[in-house]
Scaffold this motif. Structure first.
Motif, PDB file in Angstrom:
ATOM      1  N   LEU A 164       0.830  -1.200   0.000  1.00 36.72           N
ATOM      2  CA  LEU A 164       0.000   0.000   0.000  1.00 36.72           C
ATOM      3  C   LEU A 164       0.862   1.247   0.000  1.00 36.72           C
ATOM      4  CD1 LEU A 164      -2.807   1.317   0.200  1.00 36.72           C
ATOM      5  CD2 LEU A 164      -2.659   1.073   2.687  1.00 36.72           C
ATOM      6  N   ASN A 165       2.030   1.191   0.663  1.00 41.28           N
ATOM      7  CA  ASN A 165       2.894   2.372   0.737  1.00 41.28           C
ATOM      8  C   ASN A 165       3.795   2.520  -0.482  1.00 41.28           C
ATOM      9  OD1 ASN A 165       3.468   4.717   2.236  1.00 41.28           O
ATOM     10  ND2 ASN A 165       5.434   3.852   2.898  1.00 41.28           N
ATOM     11  N   ARG A 166       3.424   1.919  -1.575  1.00 36.05           N
ATOM     12  CA  ARG A 166       3.999   2.231  -2.886  1.00 36.05           C
ATOM     13  C   ARG A 166       2.889   2.509  -3.887  1.00 36.05           C
ATOM     14  NH1 ARG A 166       7.514   2.146   0.200  1.00 36.05           N
ATOM     15  NH2 ARG A 166       9.638   1.325   0.008  1.00 36.05           N
ATOM     16  N   SER A 167       1.678   2.766  -3.376  1.00 35.77           N
ATOM     17  CA  SER A 167       0.498   2.854  -4.243  1.00 35.77           C
ATOM     18  C   SER A 167      -0.175   4.221  -4.238  1.00 35.77           C
ATOM     19  CB  SER A 167      -0.532   1.800  -3.811  1.00 35.77           C
ATOM     20  OG  SER A 167       0.032   0.505  -3.841  1.00 35.77           O
ATOM     21  N   PHE A 168       0.330   5.155  -3.430  1.00 32.03           N
ATOM     22  CA  PHE A 168      -0.261   6.501  -3.373  1.00 32.03           C
ATOM     23  C   PHE A 168       0.200   7.327  -4.571  1.00 32.03           C
ATOM     24  CE2 PHE A 168      -0.403   5.080   1.050  1.00 32.03           C
ATOM     25  CZ  PHE A 168      -1.717   5.368   1.359  1.00 32.03           C
ATOM     26  N   PRO A 169      -0.578   8.296  -5.021  1.00 30.86           N
ATOM     27  CA  PRO A 169      -1.857   8.760  -4.481  1.00 30.86           C
ATOM     28  C   PRO A 169      -3.048   7.892  -4.875  1.00 30.86           C
ATOM     29  CG  PRO A 169      -1.303  10.032  -6.412  1.00 30.86           C
ATOM     30  CD  PRO A 169      -0.139   9.118  -6.176  1.00 30.86           C
ATOM     31  N   ARG A 187       5.986  10.987   0.245  1.00 28.94           N
ATOM     32  CA  ARG A 187       6.421  11.662  -0.983  1.00 28.94           C
ATOM     33  C   ARG A 187       5.237  12.197  -1.784  1.00 28.94           C
ATOM     34  NH1 ARG A 187      10.897   9.891  -5.508  1.00 28.94           N
ATOM     35  NH2 ARG A 187      10.307  11.445  -7.054  1.00 28.94           N
ATOM     36  N   GLU A 188       4.233  11.366  -1.976  1.00 27.18           N
ATOM     37  CA  GLU A 188       3.111  11.786  -2.815  1.00 27.18           C
ATOM     38  C   GLU A 188       2.301  12.885  -2.144  1.00 27.18           C
ATOM     39  OE1 GLU A 188       3.065  10.863  -5.817  1.00 27.18           O
ATOM     40  OE2 GLU A 188       4.549   9.256  -5.643  1.00 27.18           O
ATOM     41  N   ALA A 189       2.132  12.809  -0.827  1.00 28.42           N
ATOM     42  CA  ALA A 189       1.419  13.881  -0.129  1.00 28.42           C
ATOM     43  C   ALA A 189       2.200  15.188  -0.205  1.00 28.42           C
ATOM     44  CB  ALA A 189       1.167  13.483   1.322  1.00 28.42           C
ATOM     45  N   ALA A 210       1.920  16.779  -3.427  1.00 28.56           N
ATOM     46  CA  ALA A 210       0.574  17.316  -3.644  1.00 28.56           C
ATOM     47  C   ALA A 210       0.318  18.560  -2.799  1.00 28.56           C
ATOM     48  CB  ALA A 210      -0.470  16.249  -3.336  1.00 28.56           C
ATOM     49  N   GLY A 211       1.348  19.053  -2.106  1.00 28.12           N
ATOM     50  CA  GLY A 211       1.206  20.269  -1.320  1.00 28.12           C
ATOM     51  C   GLY A 211       0.844  20.047   0.133  1.00 28.12           C
ATOM     52  N   VAL A 212       0.969  18.791   0.603  1.00 26.83           N
ATOM     53  CA  VAL A 212       0.696  18.460   2.000  1.00 26.83           C
ATOM     54  C   VAL A 212       1.998  17.951   2.612  1.00 26.83           C
ATOM     55  CG1 VAL A 212      -0.769  17.148   3.600  1.00 26.83           C
ATOM     56  CG2 VAL A 212      -1.651  17.794   1.339  1.00 26.83           C
ATOM     57  N   PRO A 213       2.855  18.834   3.159  1.00 21.89           N
ATOM     58  CA  PRO A 213       4.123  18.380   3.723  1.00 21.89           C
ATOM     59  C   PRO A 213       3.917  17.220   4.698  1.00 21.89           C
ATOM     60  CG  PRO A 213       4.043  20.769   3.699  1.00 21.89           C
ATOM     61  CD  PRO A 213       2.673  20.288   3.308  1.00 21.89           C
ATOM     62  N   THR A 214       4.670  16.145   4.492  1.00 24.06           N
ATOM     63  CA  THR A 214       4.483  14.930   5.281  1.00 24.06           C
ATOM     64  C   THR A 214       5.838  14.322   5.598  1.00 24.06           C
ATOM     65  OG1 THR A 214       2.335  14.491   4.256  1.00 24.06           O
ATOM     66  CG2 THR A 214       3.425  12.624   5.314  1.00 24.06           C
ATOM     67  N   ILE A 215       5.978  13.830   6.813  1.00 27.11           N
ATOM     68  CA  ILE A 215       7.192  13.125   7.210  1.00 27.11           C
ATOM     69  C   ILE A 215       6.831  11.723   7.666  1.00 27.11           C
ATOM     70  CG2 ILE A 215       8.495  15.190   7.834  1.00 27.11           C
ATOM     71  CD1 ILE A 215       7.778  14.600  10.788  1.00 27.11           C
ATOM     72  N   THR A 216       7.815  10.841   7.552  1.00 23.19           N
ATOM     73  CA  THR A 216       7.712   9.494   8.111  1.00 23.19           C
ATOM     74  C   THR A 216       8.438   9.470   9.445  1.00 23.19           C
ATOM     75  OG1 THR A 216       7.542   8.379   5.968  1.00 23.19           O
ATOM     76  CG2 THR A 216       8.422   7.095   7.802  1.00 23.19           C
ATOM     77  N   ILE A 217       7.823   8.844  10.434  1.00 20.29           N
ATOM     78  CA  ILE A 217       8.485   8.596  11.710  1.00 20.29           C
ATOM     79  C   ILE A 217       8.705   7.093  11.823  1.00 20.29           C
ATOM     80  CG2 ILE A 217       8.333   8.715  14.228  1.00 20.29           C
ATOM     81  CD1 ILE A 217       6.263  11.092  12.173  1.00 20.29           C
ATOM     82  N   GLU A 218       9.971   6.700  11.892  1.00 18.61           N
ATOM     83  CA  GLU A 218      10.332   5.290  12.048  1.00 18.61           C
ATOM     84  C   GLU A 218      10.657   5.035  13.514  1.00 18.61           C
ATOM     85  OE1 GLU A 218      10.535   2.753   9.942  1.00 18.61           O
ATOM     86  OE2 GLU A 218      10.312   3.703   7.966  1.00 18.61           O
TER      87      GLU A 218
END
Length: 342
Positions: free
Chosen positions: A110-115, A190-192, A195-203
């Motif tokens: 799923l996390n290679r399928s956005f947007p 990345r896709e968000a 698209a103008g929605v700054p997004t970070i991943t927290i591991e």
């Protein structure tokens, strides 16, 4: 992002200022035609402000983030919330039910399928529904992950530091380590962001478990972000004591050059010196041993938990630390906290 009346709207509903809504949003169907429904909590504060999403379990076996999102949605006090929270504790419901990383339908990520894309694969249809209704309407977001099965990560942030909005978000979370990268195509962050929605991943941590120390640290990070953007304006922004931003050439995976059983000498979050033996690989009789050395002085961001390897398997994720950051790290370990830079 609220409409002119301050309401958060999605396909099939709306949440007005001062309201909280718990819903199960239908995004697909099972083989029996029953709905596959994603749990969503939307908290719309009485005061205007930005819209922030929190998501977890895009990989169905990554559980730490689920508890972070649930606690923010259900246990935090939001009477003074300025803005809106969109909380998605389990994105990959089918993977979560099967307790596996990928969607069981053709084993897709799923996390290679956005947007996403309507009329396409099952994964892209699910991604499209999530993205269109609950990600794209937001101003920024936090996407929680753990390491894959058999490995563990120290808590760190991943984001595109060349993007001003993403860089602000990454720094406001208050983690010691930020890995600078856009992320692969199709990832939510990345896709968000594009698209103008700054997004970070927290591991943080490892799959298949709740780890309280990671959950609590991540909750501190969420509070810091909400303070930075004024969602909880009375709260302080967190300074972690020291911070480093790691670019592409300053990190590496140490890989096994022999098959066998791994004896690790350090844990995730430890500082290792260049040339030190990070771990040793031995055969069943312990008659042969292959040492794995650190190519530079750095921090072990990720380590192996399952101690068996084939040649080429990743063992440790090492990021390089400069001398000043090494000193700050050591001061932090001894309780002498460096001051926040101006």
């Amino acid at each position: 992002m609220a409409d002119a009346e301050g309401a958060f709207t999605y396909n099939g509903g709306r949440v007005d200022p001062g309201e909280t809504q718990n819903l199960r949003y239908s995004i697909s169907e099972t083989y029996l035609g029953d709905p596959v429904r994603v749990p969503v909590t939307i908290v719309n504060g009485e005061e205007p402000g930005p819209t922030m999403f929190l998501s977890a379990a895009a990989h169905g076996d990554e559980l730490n983030g689920i508890e972070v999102v649930r606690e923010v949605a259900q246990e935090w006090e939001h009477r003074n919330l300025h803005g809106t929270l969109v909380c998605l504790p389990v994105l990959n419901v089918l993977g979560f039910l099967a307790q596996q990383r990928y969607l069981p339908v053709y084993d897709r990520d799923l996390n290679r399928s956005f947007p996403g894309k309507p009329g396409s694969t099952s994964a892209k249809r699910v991604a499209h529904q999530l993205f269109q209704n609950f990600i794209e309407p937001c101003d920024f977001g936090l996407d929680f992950h753990t390491s894959t099965r058999g490995r563990s990560n120290m808590l760190h942030v991943r984001g595109d530091m060349d993007d001003q909005g993403t860089a602000r978000l990454a720094r406001s979370f208050g983690a010691n380590v930020i890995l600078d990268s856009q992320g692969p195509t199709g990832t939510l962050r990345r896709e968000a962001s594009e698209a103008g929605v700054p997004t970070i991943t927290i591991e943080m941590g490892e799959a298949h478990r709740f780890q309280r120390r990671f959950i609590d640290a991540a909750l501190d990070g969420v509070a810091s972000v909400m303070a930075e953007y004024g969602l909880h304006p009375a709260e302080p922004v967190n300074w972690p004591g020291w911070r480093t931003v790691i670019e592409k050439g300053e990190k590496t995976w140490l890989r096994a050059d022999a098959g066998g059983l791994v004896e690790t000498h350090y844990e995730q979050g430890d500082l290792v010196e260049a040339g030190e033996v990070v771990c040793s690989i031995t055969n069943p009789f312990k008659t042969d041993s292959v040492d794995v050395e650190a190519p530079f002085t750095g921090l072990l961001v990720g380590v192996l938990e399952n101690p068996v390897v084939y040649p080429g398997n990743p063992i440790c994720h090492l990021v390089e630390l400069g001398e000043e950051i090494q000193r700050a790290y050591l001061r932090n370990r001894t309780g002498t906290m460096p001051e926040r830079p101006s």
